[in-house]
Design a protein around this motif. Sequence first.
Motif, short mmCIF file in Angstrom:
data_model
loop_
_atom_site.label_atom_id
_atom_site.label_comp_id
_atom_site.label_asym_id
_atom_site.label_seq_id
_atom_site.Cartn_x
_atom_site.Cartn_y
_atom_site.Cartn_z
N ARG A 294 75.79 28.76 27.05
CA ARG A 294 76.08 29.57 28.51
C ARG A 294 77.47 29.02 29.16
NH1 ARG A 294 70.49 28.35 31.67
NH2 ARG A 294 71.21 26.37 31.72
N MET A 296 78.07 29.20 32.32
CA MET A 296 78.14 28.43 33.31
C MET A 296 77.72 26.97 33.01
SD MET A 296 74.05 29.32 34.01
CE MET A 296 73.99 28.24 35.49
N ALA A 300 80.42 24.19 34.48
CA ALA A 300 80.00 22.63 35.02
C ALA A 300 80.56 21.66 34.29
CB ALA A 300 78.57 22.78 34.77
N PRO A 306 81.61 26.62 42.51
CA PRO A 306 80.89 27.65 42.28
C PRO A 306 81.12 29.03 42.32
CG PRO A 306 79.99 25.95 44.03
CD PRO A 306 81.34 25.66 43.71
N HIS A 307 82.01 29.41 43.14
CA HIS A 307 82.40 30.90 43.16
C HIS A 307 83.86 31.08 42.63
CE1 HIS A 307 79.65 30.71 46.46
NE2 HIS A 307 79.31 32.17 46.34
N HIS A 328 82.41 35.75 39.67
CA HIS A 328 81.58 34.54 39.60
C HIS A 328 80.16 35.01 39.55
CE1 HIS A 328 79.76 35.38 43.77
NE2 HIS A 328 80.98 35.64 44.17
N GLU A 329 79.93 36.36 39.76
CA GLU A 329 78.57 36.87 39.48
C GLU A 329 78.17 36.94 37.95
OE1 GLU A 329 76.18 38.17 41.19
OE2 GLU A 329 76.99 37.83 43.36
N ARG A 332 78.62 32.99 36.41
CA ARG A 332 77.54 32.26 36.73
C ARG A 332 76.00 32.69 36.49
NH1 ARG A 332 78.82 26.79 37.68
NH2 ARG A 332 80.95 26.86 38.70
N ASP A 333 75.96 33.98 35.61
CA ASP A 333 74.97 34.49 35.09
C ASP A 333 74.36 33.59 34.15
OD1 ASP A 333 72.79 36.35 33.78
OD2 ASP A 333 73.53 37.63 35.53
#
Length: 378
Positions: A294, A296, A300, A306-307, A328-329, A332-333
């Motif tokens: 992933r 995301m 991390a 986060p954005h 970011h949508e 971070r999916d």
Amino acid sequence: MRSRFFPPVFKGGLHDARTATSIGRLLGVAFAVCFVTGLISHVMQHPPAWAADDLPSRPVWGYRLTQGLHVASGIAAIPLLLAKLWTVYPRLFAWPPMRSVRHALERLSVAVLVAAAVFEVFTGLLNTTQWYPWPFSFVPVHYAVAWLVAGSLVLHIAVKAPGIGAHWSRRSPGTLVLPAEDGPDRRSLLAAVVAAAGAVTVTTVGQSLTPVKDLTLLAPRHPDHGSQGLPVNRTAAAAGVGRISAERYRLTVAGPRPFTLTLDELRGLPQHEAELPIACVEGWSKSAHWTGVRVMDLLALAGAPPHARVRVVSLETRGGYRVSEMGHEHARDPLTLLALRLNGRELAPDHGYPARLITPNRPGVLQTKWVGRLEVLS
């Protein structure tokens, strides 16, 4: 002796305003669907700065649906446009050609509309085959001419509104009753035009609507034809990549805590699976089973806020889409993967070996292959 010009005389009711209005209604619907879905496609491919961070990643099939409708409505518009031009072409020979300044401007606007519409549908058709016999860049020109068609069409409808209203329905006061000697009547003509539009749609839409893929007779692509059961637009050879050595491959993640991973280290991270479609701007799409890390999770590890947006850089040496960016949508999916496997097997070189991006609700051209670098953007 002075010669006189005698314009040709066209007889028969099938060139009348009622027939033109009936076909124009269908053509207007096709153009409207094509224009709206085309705007969605353009924004998804080239998002303006104010919208780049807010493009939705769901539904996962969103772009597949809108782009499929875009191409299907554009192809359906071709027989409708030809039929519409056939019904009105006698007016090209109207005499005198310009009765007033207003009439001259009206004819000029129609000429712009016809030229732009013909250009738009036929260049769009050639784009589905990836054949570009012109010196200009297709995407920006196609987008600009789409606005020209839309503006010309709105102007044309506004000018012709009284006539359109007079011939909108069978009971409209201006509707012409066809004489029997005219041969095929209006209903037969309209049925033939609708059948032609339906035939070209049914025999091409299967490249995106896989339940009818067996009827895909005229489409340039079949969703099942390609390595690992998935079509390929750009091969590794065409991208100048070739076979990338697993031992020499490195993924660089640039962020607050930058790091580099080998392919074995990537494989050693938690692997996740997702059923996601590849939906290409040329109109074909196909769902596939993907396995990988992933994005995301990689963000991390890099300490990304986060954005944060993400820039994805390919190892290919040339190509207008070797670099893509995600808001970011998408970043971070949990379904957004740096995929290592396709349909249970290691990625083939043409599908982006050793690692490629796969995200929900995103154009195929932005599903970057041969990924070598992820950059966290503030």
